[in-house]
Design a protein around this motif. Structure first.
Motif, PDB file in Angstrom:
ATOM      1  N   LEU A   1      34.628  61.930  32.057  1.00 47.30           N
ATOM      2  CA  LEU A   1      34.419  60.583  32.594  1.00 47.30           C
ATOM      3  C   LEU A   1      34.415  60.615  34.118  1.00 47.30           C
ATOM      4  N   MET A   2      35.305  61.361  34.705  1.00 46.89           N
ATOM      5  CA  MET A   2      35.338  61.478  36.162  1.00 46.89           C
ATOM      6  C   MET A   2      34.042  62.084  36.688  1.00 46.89           C
ATOM      7  N   GLY A   3      33.541  63.095  35.981  1.00 46.00           N
ATOM      8  CA  GLY A   3      32.286  63.711  36.390  1.00 46.00           C
ATOM      9  C   GLY A   3      31.122  62.738  36.333  1.00 46.00           C
TER      10      GLY A   3
ATOM     11  N   THR B   1      42.480  58.836  38.998  1.00 44.63           N
ATOM     12  CA  THR B   1      42.035  58.327  37.706  1.00 44.63           C
ATOM     13  C   THR B   1      40.542  57.981  37.771  1.00 44.63           C
ATOM     14  N   ALA B   2      39.998  57.639  36.617  1.00 47.91           N
ATOM     15  CA  ALA B   2      38.598  57.214  36.576  1.00 47.91           C
ATOM     16  C   ALA B   2      38.374  55.983  37.448  1.00 47.91           C
ATOM     17  N   ALA B   3      39.347  55.064  37.462  1.00 55.66           N
ATOM     18  CA  ALA B   3      39.221  53.865  38.301  1.00 55.66           C
ATOM     19  C   ALA B   3      39.125  54.236  39.772  1.00 55.66           C
ATOM     20  N   MET B   4      39.828  55.268  40.183  1.00 51.86           N
ATOM     21  CA  MET B   4      39.770  55.705  41.575  1.00 51.86           C
ATOM     22  C   MET B   4      38.409  56.314  41.907  1.00 51.86           C
ATOM     23  N   PHE B   5      37.832  57.039  40.947  1.00 57.42           N
ATOM     24  CA  PHE B   5      36.478  57.557  41.148  1.00 57.42           C
ATOM     25  C   PHE B   5      35.492  56.396  41.280  1.00 57.42           C
ATOM     26  N   ALA B   6      35.659  55.391  40.439  1.00 54.58           N
ATOM     27  CA  ALA B   6      34.775  54.218  40.517  1.00 54.58           C
ATOM     28  C   ALA B   6      34.913  53.542  41.876  1.00 54.58           C
TER      29      ALA B   6
ATOM     30  N   ALA C   1      38.130  48.037  32.873  1.00 53.28           N
ATOM     31  CA  ALA C   1      39.112  46.979  32.641  1.00 53.28           C
ATOM     32  C   ALA C   1      39.206  46.637  31.153  1.00 53.28           C
ATOM     33  N   ALA C   2      38.059  46.607  30.493  1.00 54.15           N
ATOM     34  CA  ALA C   2      38.045  46.304  29.065  1.00 54.15           C
ATOM     35  C   ALA C   2      38.783  47.360  28.249  1.00 54.15           C
ATOM     36  N   ARG C   3      38.850  48.562  28.776  1.00 55.71           N
ATOM     37  CA  ARG C   3      39.588  49.644  28.119  1.00 55.71           C
ATOM     38  C   ARG C   3      41.026  49.756  28.628  1.00 55.71           C
ATOM     39  N   GLN C   4      41.487  48.720  29.313  1.00 57.41           N
ATOM     40  CA  GLN C   4      42.872  48.655  29.789  1.00 57.41           C
ATOM     41  C   GLN C   4      43.188  49.688  30.869  1.00 57.41           C
ATOM     42  N   ALA C   5      42.241  49.926  31.752  1.00 56.56           N
ATOM     43  CA  ALA C   5      42.514  50.789  32.898  1.00 56.56           C
ATOM     44  C   ALA C   5      43.594  50.157  33.758  1.00 56.56           C
TER      45      ALA C   5
END
Length: 236
Positions: A145-147, A177-182, A195-199
Motif C-alpha cells: 500500500l505504501m508503494g 503509515t499509509a496516511a503519512m505517505f498520502a 478514513a473509511a478503513r479506520q486509518a
C-alpha cells in the motif's frame, strides 16, 4: 529497477539512487549497469519503496521451462511477472507451487512489486491467492500500500484497501503509515478511503510528525486541514 524521476509536491526532497539493473533470466544480453548517484533528503520525507528492481521490458513475460519443478527455481519468474502484470504467468507459477509471499533478493514480495508498478490486476490476483498485504520490504519495511501511494498508483491502492486484511495503520521502519505517505505525496483522493478503513491520522512517525504535519511541510494546507478534521473526528 530503473530509476524514474517522479514529480513531487513542492518542497519534497527524496533520497534516490540509480543502481545496477538486472536483466531477466532469459535475456542473453545479461545484466546492464547504470552509474550510481544520490542525494539526501528531508527527515520528514517518506522512505521510498524498494528502488532496486528492474522495470518491465519488452521481454517481461518469462517463458517457463517445462522441466520438473524440483529442477528449477521458479520463484524468480514470479517477480518478473508481478512487475509486468502478467496474470496468466502468475497463476501458472502459483499452481506449480511457488510461494505467493516469496521474497526477491531485495526482500520485496510479488505483491509489493505489482502495487509499485501499478499492475492492479496482478495485485488482485495475488491477493486472491492469499498474498499478505501487510508484509514490508526488507530494506525499509514499506508495504504494498505504501508503494502504491508513493507512486500514485490509485487503482492498485484501492484494490489493497478493499481487502479487509490490509492493515492501514501498519508502520515502516521510520514509523510511517499509509496516511503519512498520502500526506507527503498529496494523495488527497485516497485519504477518504483510508478514513473509511479506520486509518488513525493522529499517529506520529519516528520524528514525532503526524500526517497533518507532513502535509503542511509540503505546503498542502487543504489536505492538512482535512487530515486534522479526520483526526479530530476519529478521536471523538
Amino acid at each position: 529497477m530503473n530509476f524514474m524521476l517522479l514529480k513531487l509536491p513542492a518542497g519534497a526532497l527524496l533520497a534516490f539512487a540509480i543502481v545496477a539493473v538486472p536483466a531477466f533470466a532469459h535475456d542473453p544480453a545479461g545484466p546492464t549497469q547504470a552509474a550510481a548517484a544520490g542525494a539526501h533528503a528531508n527527515p520528514h520525507a517518506a522512505t521510498q519503496p524498494d528502488q532496486g528492481h528492474a522495470a518491465p521490458t519488452a521481454h517481461a513475460t518469462p517463458a517457463i521451462d517445462s522441466s520438473p519443478l524440483a529442477a528449477q527455481d521458479l520463484s524468480r519468474y514470479l517477480f518478473d511477472a508481478a512487475r509486468a502484470g502478467d496474470v496468466e504467468v502468475l497463476k501458472s507459477l502459483l499452481a506449480r507451487g511457488v510461494q505467493v509471499d516469496a521474497r526477491d533478493e531485495r526482500g520485496s514480495t510479488a505483491l509489493i512489486l505489482a502495487a509499485y508498478y501499478g499492475k492492479a490486476d496482478a495485485v488482485r490476483t495475488l491477493l486472491d491467492a492469499g498474498a499478505s498485504p501487510n508484509l514490508g520490504d526488507s530494506a525499509r519495511g514499506n508495504t504494498a500500500l505504501m508503494g502504491a501511494l508513493f507512486k500514485g498508483e490509485i487503482e492498485s491502492a484501492k484494490r489493497l484497501l478493499a481487502d479487509p486484511r490490509t492493515d492501514v495503520n501498519a508502520r515502516n521502519a521510520a514509523g510511517q503509515t499509509a496516511a503519512m505517505f498520502a500526506a507527503l505525496f498529496g494523495r488527497a483522493d485516497l485519504v477518504e478511503a483510508l478514513a473509511a478503513r479506520q486509518a488513525d491520522f493522529a499517529l506520529t512517525d519516528a520524528s514525532g510528525a503526524t500526517a497533518e504535519a507532513l502535509a503542511r511541510t509540503q505546503g498542502n494546507a487543504a489536505l492538512a486541514d482535512r487530515l486534522a478534521a479526520l483526526s479530530r473526528k476519529r478521536g471523538g
